[in-house]
Scaffold this motif. Structure first.
Motif, PDB file in Angstrom:
ATOM      1  N   ASN A  30      13.559   2.609  -0.379  1.00 25.28           N
ATOM      2  CA  ASN A  30      13.103   3.941  -0.803  1.00 25.28           C
ATOM      3  C   ASN A  30      12.380   3.934  -2.142  1.00 25.28           C
ATOM      4  O   ASN A  30      11.501   4.767  -2.369  1.00 25.28           O
ATOM      5  CB  ASN A  30      14.281   4.910  -0.870  1.00 25.28           C
ATOM      6  CG  ASN A  30      14.849   5.222   0.484  1.00 25.28           C
ATOM      7  OD1 ASN A  30      14.171   5.111   1.506  1.00 25.28           O
ATOM      8  ND2 ASN A  30      16.109   5.590   0.520  1.00 25.28           N
ATOM      9  N   VAL A  31      12.742   3.024  -3.029  1.00 22.37           N
ATOM     10  CA  VAL A  31      12.152   3.028  -4.368  1.00 22.37           C
ATOM     11  C   VAL A  31      11.129   1.914  -4.538  1.00 22.37           C
ATOM     12  O   VAL A  31       9.987   2.166  -4.927  1.00 22.37           O
ATOM     13  CB  VAL A  31      13.252   2.945  -5.445  1.00 22.37           C
ATOM     14  CG1 VAL A  31      12.652   2.822  -6.839  1.00 22.37           C
ATOM     15  CG2 VAL A  31      14.165   4.164  -5.356  1.00 22.37           C
ATOM     16  N   TRP A  32      11.497   0.695  -4.255  1.00 21.75           N
ATOM     17  CA  TRP A  32      10.585  -0.416  -4.531  1.00 21.75           C
ATOM     18  C   TRP A  32       9.365  -0.412  -3.629  1.00 21.75           C
ATOM     19  O   TRP A  32       8.317  -0.933  -4.013  1.00 21.75           O
ATOM     20  CB  TRP A  32      11.299  -1.745  -4.405  1.00 21.75           C
ATOM     21  CG  TRP A  32      12.388  -1.928  -5.425  1.00 21.75           C
ATOM     22  CD1 TRP A  32      12.582  -1.194  -6.569  1.00 21.75           C
ATOM     23  CD2 TRP A  32      13.424  -2.887  -5.401  1.00 21.75           C
ATOM     24  NE1 TRP A  32      13.679  -1.645  -7.246  1.00 21.75           N
ATOM     25  CE2 TRP A  32      14.221  -2.692  -6.550  1.00 21.75           C
ATOM     26  CE3 TRP A  32      13.763  -3.902  -4.523  1.00 21.75           C
ATOM     27  CZ2 TRP A  32      15.315  -3.476  -6.837  1.00 21.75           C
ATOM     28  CZ3 TRP A  32      14.862  -4.682  -4.817  1.00 21.75           C
ATOM     29  CH2 TRP A  32      15.627  -4.475  -5.962  1.00 21.75           C
ATOM     30  N   LEU A  33       9.488   0.141  -2.437  1.00 20.99           N
ATOM     31  CA  LEU A  33       8.325   0.181  -1.543  1.00 20.99           C
ATOM     32  C   LEU A  33       7.489   1.445  -1.746  1.00 20.99           C
ATOM     33  O   LEU A  33       6.485   1.631  -1.076  1.00 20.99           O
ATOM     34  CB  LEU A  33       8.768   0.043  -0.084  1.00 20.99           C
ATOM     35  CG  LEU A  33       9.482  -1.280   0.238  1.00 20.99           C
ATOM     36  CD1 LEU A  33       9.854  -1.334   1.716  1.00 20.99           C
ATOM     37  CD2 LEU A  33       8.646  -2.487  -0.162  1.00 20.99           C
ATOM     38  N   ASP A  34       7.890   2.294  -2.697  1.00 17.54           N
ATOM     39  CA  ASP A  34       7.138   3.499  -3.045  1.00 17.54           C
ATOM     40  C   ASP A  34       6.222   3.157  -4.221  1.00 17.54           C
ATOM     41  O   ASP A  34       6.706   2.908  -5.334  1.00 17.54           O
ATOM     42  CB  ASP A  34       8.099   4.621  -3.432  1.00 17.54           C
ATOM     43  CG  ASP A  34       7.404   5.894  -3.864  1.00 17.54           C
ATOM     44  OD1 ASP A  34       6.153   5.909  -3.978  1.00 17.54           O
ATOM     45  OD2 ASP A  34       8.107   6.884  -4.097  1.00 17.54           O
ATOM     46  N   PRO A  35       4.911   3.120  -4.002  1.00 17.88           N
ATOM     47  CA  PRO A  35       3.999   2.706  -5.084  1.00 17.88           C
ATOM     48  C   PRO A  35       4.001   3.648  -6.291  1.00 17.88           C
ATOM     49  O   PRO A  35       3.570   3.249  -7.376  1.00 17.88           O
ATOM     50  CB  PRO A  35       2.624   2.676  -4.415  1.00 17.88           C
ATOM     51  CG  PRO A  35       2.770   3.392  -3.134  1.00 17.88           C
ATOM     52  CD  PRO A  35       4.212   3.429  -2.761  1.00 17.88           C
ATOM     53  N   SER A  36       4.515   4.857  -6.149  1.00 19.41           N
ATOM     54  CA  SER A  36       4.536   5.776  -7.282  1.00 19.41           C
ATOM     55  C   SER A  36       5.791   5.615  -8.145  1.00 19.41           C
ATOM     56  O   SER A  36       5.886   6.190  -9.225  1.00 19.41           O
ATOM     57  CB  SER A  36       4.434   7.225  -6.794  1.00 19.41           C
ATOM     58  OG  SER A  36       5.603   7.590  -6.090  1.00 19.41           O
ATOM     59  N   ALA A  37       6.765   4.824  -7.691  1.00 21.03           N
ATOM     60  CA  ALA A  37       8.013   4.640  -8.436  1.00 21.03           C
ATOM     61  C   ALA A  37       7.830   3.605  -9.543  1.00 21.03           C
ATOM     62  O   ALA A  37       7.082   2.638  -9.395  1.00 21.03           O
ATOM     63  CB  ALA A  37       9.134   4.211  -7.492  1.00 21.03           C
ATOM     64  N   ASP A  92       3.605 -12.149  -3.955  1.00 13.50           N
ATOM     65  CA  ASP A  92       4.469 -11.518  -4.945  1.00 13.50           C
ATOM     66  C   ASP A  92       4.625 -10.013  -4.719  1.00 13.50           C
ATOM     67  O   ASP A  92       4.757  -9.246  -5.663  1.00 13.50           O
ATOM     68  CB  ASP A  92       3.929 -11.797  -6.354  1.00 13.50           C
ATOM     69  CG  ASP A  92       4.991 -11.659  -7.425  1.00 13.50           C
ATOM     70  OD1 ASP A  92       6.170 -11.945  -7.137  1.00 13.50           O
ATOM     71  OD2 ASP A  92       4.638 -11.243  -8.556  1.00 13.50           O
ATOM     72  N   SER A  93       4.624  -9.607  -3.442  1.00 15.94           N
ATOM     73  CA  SER A  93       4.777  -8.174  -3.159  1.00 15.94           C
ATOM     74  C   SER A  93       6.244  -7.853  -2.886  1.00 15.94           C
ATOM     75  O   SER A  93       7.003  -8.686  -2.382  1.00 15.94           O
ATOM     76  CB  SER A  93       3.924  -7.760  -1.954  1.00 15.94           C
ATOM     77  OG  SER A  93       4.518  -8.192  -0.747  1.00 15.94           O
ATOM     78  N   ASP A  94       6.621  -6.634  -3.221  1.00 21.00           N
ATOM     79  CA  ASP A  94       8.002  -6.198  -2.993  1.00 21.00           C
ATOM     80  C   ASP A  94       8.361  -6.285  -1.517  1.00 21.00           C
ATOM     81  O   ASP A  94       9.469  -6.700  -1.170  1.00 21.00           O
ATOM     82  CB  ASP A  94       8.198  -4.774  -3.506  1.00 21.00           C
ATOM     83  CG  ASP A  94       8.105  -4.688  -5.030  1.00 21.00           C
ATOM     84  OD1 ASP A  94       7.866  -5.725  -5.678  1.00 21.00           O
ATOM     85  OD2 ASP A  94       8.277  -3.588  -5.552  1.00 21.00           O
ATOM     86  N   ALA A  95       7.438  -5.929  -0.643  1.00 19.03           N
ATOM     87  CA  ALA A  95       7.700  -5.985   0.798  1.00 19.03           C
ATOM     88  C   ALA A  95       7.985  -7.414   1.244  1.00 19.03           C
ATOM     89  O   ALA A  95       8.866  -7.641   2.093  1.00 19.03           O
ATOM     90  CB  ALA A  95       6.517  -5.412   1.569  1.00 19.03           C
ATOM     91  N   GLU A  96       7.278  -8.394   0.672  1.00 18.18           N
ATOM     92  CA  GLU A  96       7.534  -9.794   1.016  1.00 18.18           C
ATOM     93  C   GLU A  96       8.930 -10.233   0.572  1.00 18.18           C
ATOM     94  O   GLU A  96       9.619 -10.949   1.304  1.00 18.18           O
ATOM     95  CB  GLU A  96       6.497 -10.712   0.367  1.00 18.18           C
ATOM     96  CG  GLU A  96       5.134 -10.648   0.990  1.00 18.18           C
ATOM     97  CD  GLU A  96       4.128 -11.491   0.233  1.00 18.18           C
ATOM     98  OE1 GLU A  96       3.286 -12.101   0.909  1.00 18.18           O
ATOM     99  OE2 GLU A  96       4.180 -11.557  -1.019  1.00 18.18           O
ATOM    100  N   TYR A  97       9.334  -9.816  -0.608  1.00 21.52           N
ATOM    101  CA  TYR A  97      10.680 -10.151  -1.076  1.00 21.52           C
ATOM    102  C   TYR A  97      11.723  -9.613  -0.099  1.00 21.52           C
ATOM    103  O   TYR A  97      12.623 -10.336   0.321  1.00 21.52           O
ATOM    104  CB  TYR A  97      10.951  -9.565  -2.461  1.00 21.52           C
ATOM    105  CG  TYR A  97      10.313 -10.338  -3.582  1.00 21.52           C
ATOM    106  CD1 TYR A  97      10.906 -11.498  -4.067  1.00 21.52           C
ATOM    107  CD2 TYR A  97       9.122  -9.909  -4.160  1.00 21.52           C
ATOM    108  CE1 TYR A  97      10.329 -12.212  -5.108  1.00 21.52           C
ATOM    109  CE2 TYR A  97       8.547 -10.619  -5.200  1.00 21.52           C
ATOM    110  CZ  TYR A  97       9.147 -11.765  -5.663  1.00 21.52           C
ATOM    111  OH  TYR A  97       8.572 -12.475  -6.681  1.00 21.52           O
TER     112      TYR A  97
END
Length: 143
Positions: A30-37, A92-97
């Protein structure tokens, strides 16, 4: 509060929430995959490896952002797990992690570390406010 107590509190106010977030997959999605967070994996890595700890060599943060040898050992384990996840995130993307095969290990060790850190903080807080062994406020009245 002593100067040392204030130092550790100032560091832990950053470290404990990040470790807790690593233990919480719904928060991550909910947070890390939200580009506005504001919070992201970049924030996590800076907090745990650069700014308030060194998850590669956490021993030097004992008494600074880590309270016990158990926390040091778990932070080292978390650092290893995060580095393994980083190896699987070439962009280095959050989605990849979050999609990496190593990620469940990150969540598991972060969950254990979060539990230990919060328990240790609550124990320290109880000591500061004078809560007795039975969990009741200590009786400070003169007898």
């Amino acid at each position: 509060m002593s100067e040392d107590g204030q130092l550790i509190a100032n560091y832990r106010v950053h470290v404990v929430p990040v470790v807790s977030a690593l233990a919480n997959p719904p928060w991550q999605r909910n947070v890390w995959l939200d580009p506005s967070a504001f919070e992201s994996m970049d924030h996590v890595f800076h907090t745990l490896f650069d700014d308030f700890c060194d998850a590669d060599e956490p021993e030097r943060y004992l008494g600074v952002s880590l309270r016990t040898e158990e926390e040091v050992a778990l932070m080292r384990e978390l650092g290893l797990a995060l580095n393994a996840a980083a190896d699987e995130a070439p962009n280095d993307s959050d989605a990849e992690y979050l999609a990496s095969a190593a990620w469940p290990g990150v969540v598991a060790v972060a969950g254990r570390l979060a539990q230990v850190m919060v328990t240790n903080d609550l124990t320290q807080l109880a000591a500061l406010v004078g809560v007795g062994q039975a969990g009741k406020p200590a009786d400070h009245r003169s007898r």
